[in-house]
Design a protein around this motif. Sequence first.
Motif, PDB file in Angstrom:
ATOM      1  N   ALA A 186       0.995  -1.293   0.231  1.00 37.09           N
ATOM      2  CA  ALA A 186       0.411  -0.356   0.117  1.00 37.09           C
ATOM      3  C   ALA A 186       0.940   1.630   0.225  1.00 37.09           C
ATOM      4  O   ALA A 186       1.240   1.634   0.787  1.00 37.09           O
ATOM      5  CB  ALA A 186      -0.845  -0.070   1.070  1.00 37.09           C
ATOM      6  N   PRO A 187       0.596   2.058  -1.069  1.00 38.76           N
ATOM      7  CA  PRO A 187       1.426   3.608  -1.002  1.00 38.76           C
ATOM      8  C   PRO A 187       1.017   4.651   0.213  1.00 38.76           C
ATOM      9  O   PRO A 187      -0.452   5.029   0.137  1.00 38.76           O
ATOM     10  CB  PRO A 187       1.285   3.879  -2.408  1.00 38.76           C
ATOM     11  CG  PRO A 187      -0.109   3.377  -2.720  1.00 38.76           C
ATOM     12  CD  PRO A 187      -0.608   1.887  -2.073  1.00 38.76           C
ATOM     13  N   THR A 188       2.168   5.581   0.977  1.00 37.94           N
ATOM     14  CA  THR A 188       1.494   6.393   1.593  1.00 37.94           C
ATOM     15  C   THR A 188       2.983   7.448   1.585  1.00 37.94           C
ATOM     16  O   THR A 188       3.740   7.048   0.993  1.00 37.94           O
ATOM     17  CB  THR A 188       1.652   6.154   3.290  1.00 37.94           C
ATOM     18  OG1 THR A 188       1.023   7.029   4.073  1.00 37.94           O
ATOM     19  CG2 THR A 188       2.744   5.507   3.675  1.00 37.94           C
ATOM     20  N   THR A 189       2.439   8.592   1.929  1.00 37.89           N
ATOM     21  CA  THR A 189       3.210  10.126   1.846  1.00 37.89           C
ATOM     22  C   THR A 189       3.908   9.571   3.286  1.00 37.89           C
ATOM     23  O   THR A 189       3.524   8.844   3.663  1.00 37.89           O
ATOM     24  CB  THR A 189       2.894  11.042   2.185  1.00 37.89           C
ATOM     25  OG1 THR A 189       1.901  11.345   2.964  1.00 37.89           O
ATOM     26  CG2 THR A 189       1.590  10.807   0.432  1.00 37.89           C
ATOM     27  N   VAL A 190       5.753   9.927   2.979  1.00 37.80           N
ATOM     28  CA  VAL A 190       6.445   9.936   4.392  1.00 37.80           C
ATOM     29  C   VAL A 190       7.162  11.844   3.468  1.00 37.80           C
ATOM     30  O   VAL A 190       7.704  11.934   3.418  1.00 37.80           O
ATOM     31  CB  VAL A 190       7.207   9.090   4.428  1.00 37.80           C
ATOM     32  CG1 VAL A 190       7.725   9.095   3.604  1.00 37.80           C
ATOM     33  CG2 VAL A 190       8.055   9.085   5.443  1.00 37.80           C
ATOM     34  N   SER A 191       6.856  12.058   5.657  1.00 43.05           N
ATOM     35  CA  SER A 191       7.919  13.210   4.921  1.00 43.05           C
ATOM     36  C   SER A 191       9.030  12.999   5.855  1.00 43.05           C
ATOM     37  O   SER A 191       9.110  12.332   7.308  1.00 43.05           O
ATOM     38  CB  SER A 191       7.064  14.397   6.004  1.00 43.05           C
ATOM     39  OG  SER A 191       5.987  14.819   5.497  1.00 43.05           O
ATOM     40  N   ILE A 192      10.491  13.529   5.238  1.00 44.46           N
ATOM     41  CA  ILE A 192      11.918  12.953   5.734  1.00 44.46           C
ATOM     42  C   ILE A 192      12.169  14.318   7.157  1.00 44.46           C
ATOM     43  O   ILE A 192      12.182  14.669   6.459  1.00 44.46           O
ATOM     44  CB  ILE A 192      12.951  12.688   4.956  1.00 44.46           C
ATOM     45  CG1 ILE A 192      12.483  11.888   3.662  1.00 44.46           C
ATOM     46  CG2 ILE A 192      14.175  11.894   5.344  1.00 44.46           C
ATOM     47  CD1 ILE A 192      11.091  10.442   4.183  1.00 44.46           C
ATOM     48  N   SER A 193      12.416  13.531   8.127  1.00 42.57           N
ATOM     49  CA  SER A 193      13.022  14.503   9.304  1.00 42.57           C
ATOM     50  C   SER A 193      14.051  14.877   9.012  1.00 42.57           C
ATOM     51  O   SER A 193      15.041  14.434   7.821  1.00 42.57           O
ATOM     52  CB  SER A 193      13.350  13.492  10.947  1.00 42.57           C
ATOM     53  OG  SER A 193      14.028  13.584  10.560  1.00 42.57           O
ATOM     54  N   PRO A 194      14.678  16.313   9.256  1.00 48.32           N
ATOM     55  CA  PRO A 194      15.882  16.782   8.929  1.00 48.32           C
ATOM     56  C   PRO A 194      17.318  15.675   9.573  1.00 48.32           C
ATOM     57  O   PRO A 194      18.089  15.730   9.359  1.00 48.32           O
ATOM     58  CB  PRO A 194      15.912  17.884  10.478  1.00 48.32           C
ATOM     59  CG  PRO A 194      14.151  18.135  10.389  1.00 48.32           C
ATOM     60  CD  PRO A 194      13.832  16.873  10.424  1.00 48.32           C
ATOM     61  N   ARG A 195      16.978  14.328  10.040  1.00 51.07           N
ATOM     62  CA  ARG A 195      17.898  13.573  10.585  1.00 51.07           C
ATOM     63  C   ARG A 195      17.245  12.768   9.933  1.00 51.07           C
ATOM     64  O   ARG A 195      18.363  11.068  10.264  1.00 51.07           O
ATOM     65  CB  ARG A 195      17.717  12.990  11.786  1.00 51.07           C
ATOM     66  CG  ARG A 195      17.553  14.430  13.371  1.00 51.07           C
ATOM     67  CD  ARG A 195      17.886  13.787  14.390  1.00 51.07           C
ATOM     68  NE  ARG A 195      18.438  14.943  15.477  1.00 51.07           N
ATOM     69  CZ  ARG A 195      18.493  14.414  17.104  1.00 51.07           C
ATOM     70  NH1 ARG A 195      18.270  12.515  17.275  1.00 51.07           N
ATOM     71  NH2 ARG A 195      18.709  15.183  17.421  1.00 51.07           N
ATOM     72  N   ALA A 196      17.417  12.620   8.804  1.00 53.50           N
ATOM     73  CA  ALA A 196      17.210  11.876   7.790  1.00 53.50           C
ATOM     74  C   ALA A 196      16.220  10.414   7.747  1.00 53.50           C
ATOM     75  O   ALA A 196      16.527   9.673   8.043  1.00 53.50           O
ATOM     76  CB  ALA A 196      18.390  11.599   6.601  1.00 53.50           C
ATOM     77  N   LEU A 197      14.814  10.847   8.668  1.00 54.55           N
ATOM     78  CA  LEU A 197      14.048   9.230   9.044  1.00 54.55           C
ATOM     79  C   LEU A 197      13.055   9.972   8.778  1.00 54.55           C
ATOM     80  O   LEU A 197      12.070  11.191   8.425  1.00 54.55           O
ATOM     81  CB  LEU A 197      13.953   9.062  10.447  1.00 54.55           C
ATOM     82  CG  LEU A 197      15.343   9.020  11.418  1.00 54.55           C
ATOM     83  CD1 LEU A 197      15.831   9.381  12.579  1.00 54.55           C
ATOM     84  CD2 LEU A 197      16.333   7.500  11.396  1.00 54.55           C
ATOM     85  N   GLY A 198      11.558   8.973   8.240  1.00 54.11           N
ATOM     86  CA  GLY A 198      10.843   9.024   7.662  1.00 54.11           C
ATOM     87  C   GLY A 198       9.703   7.513   8.621  1.00 54.11           C
ATOM     88  O   GLY A 198      10.120   6.989   9.006  1.00 54.11           O
ATOM     89  N   GLN A 199       8.638   8.232   9.306  1.00 56.69           N
ATOM     90  CA  GLN A 199       7.641   7.650  10.513  1.00 56.69           C
ATOM     91  C   GLN A 199       6.894   6.964   8.638  1.00 56.69           C
ATOM     92  O   GLN A 199       6.332   7.734   8.689  1.00 56.69           O
ATOM     93  CB  GLN A 199       7.134   8.254  11.231  1.00 56.69           C
ATOM     94  CG  GLN A 199       6.516   7.748  11.818  1.00 56.69           C
ATOM     95  CD  GLN A 199       6.226   8.753  13.751  1.00 56.69           C
ATOM     96  OE1 GLN A 199       5.806   9.987  12.862  1.00 56.69           O
ATOM     97  NE2 GLN A 199       6.394   7.762  15.016  1.00 56.69           N
ATOM     98  N   VAL A 200       6.671   5.767   9.179  1.00 54.86           N
ATOM     99  CA  VAL A 200       5.873   4.622   8.400  1.00 54.86           C
ATOM    100  C   VAL A 200       5.019   4.270   9.392  1.00 54.86           C
ATOM    101  O   VAL A 200       5.577   3.275   9.868  1.00 54.86           O
ATOM    102  CB  VAL A 200       6.315   4.701   7.522  1.00 54.86           C
ATOM    103  CG1 VAL A 200       4.969   3.564   6.755  1.00 54.86           C
ATOM    104  CG2 VAL A 200       7.048   5.103   6.077  1.00 54.86           C
ATOM    105  N   HIS A 201       3.004   4.450   9.521  1.00 53.14           N
ATOM    106  CA  HIS A 201       2.459   3.273  10.431  1.00 53.14           C
ATOM    107  C   HIS A 201       2.982   3.399  11.737  1.00 53.14           C
ATOM    108  O   HIS A 201       3.215   1.906  12.324  1.00 53.14           O
ATOM    109  CB  HIS A 201       2.494   2.347   9.555  1.00 53.14           C
ATOM    110  CG  HIS A 201       1.847   2.655   8.032  1.00 53.14           C
ATOM    111  ND1 HIS A 201       0.994   1.229   7.883  1.00 53.14           N
ATOM    112  CD2 HIS A 201       1.519   3.186   7.978  1.00 53.14           C
ATOM    113  CE1 HIS A 201       0.714   1.344   7.076  1.00 53.14           C
ATOM    114  NE2 HIS A 201       0.121   2.385   6.861  1.00 53.14           N
ATOM    115  N   GLY A 202       3.754   4.511  12.184  1.00 53.98           N
ATOM    116  CA  GLY A 202       4.085   4.753  13.477  1.00 53.98           C
ATOM    117  C   GLY A 202       5.732   3.774  14.152  1.00 53.98           C
ATOM    118  O   GLY A 202       5.981   4.164  14.774  1.00 53.98           O
TER     119      GLY A 202
END
Length: 370
Positions: A186-202
Amino acid sequence: MHNEHAQVDFFEVVVDVAGVRRKAWLFLLRLMYSGRDFGWIYERQDQISFLDGHVRAFAHLGGVPARIAYENLTRAVAKSLAGRERALTRRFAALVSHYLYEPSFCRPGVGHDKGGVEARGKAVRLQALTPIPSADSLDAINTALLAQLDGRVDTRRAGTTETIAARFAEEARRLRPLDVPFVAEAPTTVSISPRALGQVHGAWYSVPCEWADLDLIAWVGATAVTIVGRDGTRITHPRQPFGGRSIDYRHYLRALATKPKAVREILPDLLRDLGAPFPAVWDQLVADHTPLDAARQLATILGVLTAEGASAVIPRLEEALRTGAPVRLPRRATRAVALDDEALPATLRDIEVASGIAADYDQWLQDGAA
């Protein structure tokens, strides 16, 4: 006809993965005419796993039955209508449309509508999952489970004089042929943090530090999460539980190249992610330097690795280790590239720039002082 009918359900099971006992979920699809089963164990009983189970089952069996019976699962049913009519969830409706089969649903409170798969689920837990299966990975447990289920095909189908294999040979001719598999992720959007981390489904996942502050697309699968960069590069992590983290320190080499203290703090995980020959390189650096100087040397190597790539750097490191030479990796000087006149725009071909000499700079300083 019964030889085009299948039933599907999920069952709670227990497995030991890498020494840790955990609850898991068995997806089971049973072909009712032949009695052949497909089973796959998932960490979650979510819609993505439900869809993934169908994709795996159809591929393994080599086709799609005309009709499949289900419980009134929320992964499939958005709303119950009159009688057996159901409004399907969007993703399940897409699966059904892709494979062109008929989904049917049990009457609430009527267990025998799909009693075949329910009875078989209990038998699989008793015959194939007792004692509790144990392996280093869930994939290994699934491989063993599927081999055991397939090993039953030479046994007699209950209530008949024929083997499961013989009846499946007849049934297989009626299965709808496969074409392109359905995409269960399933596709979802993810915003990458300044520390190069993305939060996906928690859960949190690392990406290359150059992707910091970008909005990207992530594909969530049953066992993996893939984040896609704007250039099409795909970063895949094992899917983590809510609150979990999956960090690959190779994504941070550019930043680590300037932070020897940070290199020391994450050293075991960094060496694990880098792989050979870097653990041996670190051992050699520690033997030749103090720990802090060794970290500085390793940070320098990471900078060269980022600039020149693994194919250029690793052979040089392996050669130093093989010969016993000091492990040093200074940056290689960048050579100027001479261009032919034909490679320049026509308006620039007649322009000549004289080389500067030290006396020119002295004169410029005197002119500036005046």
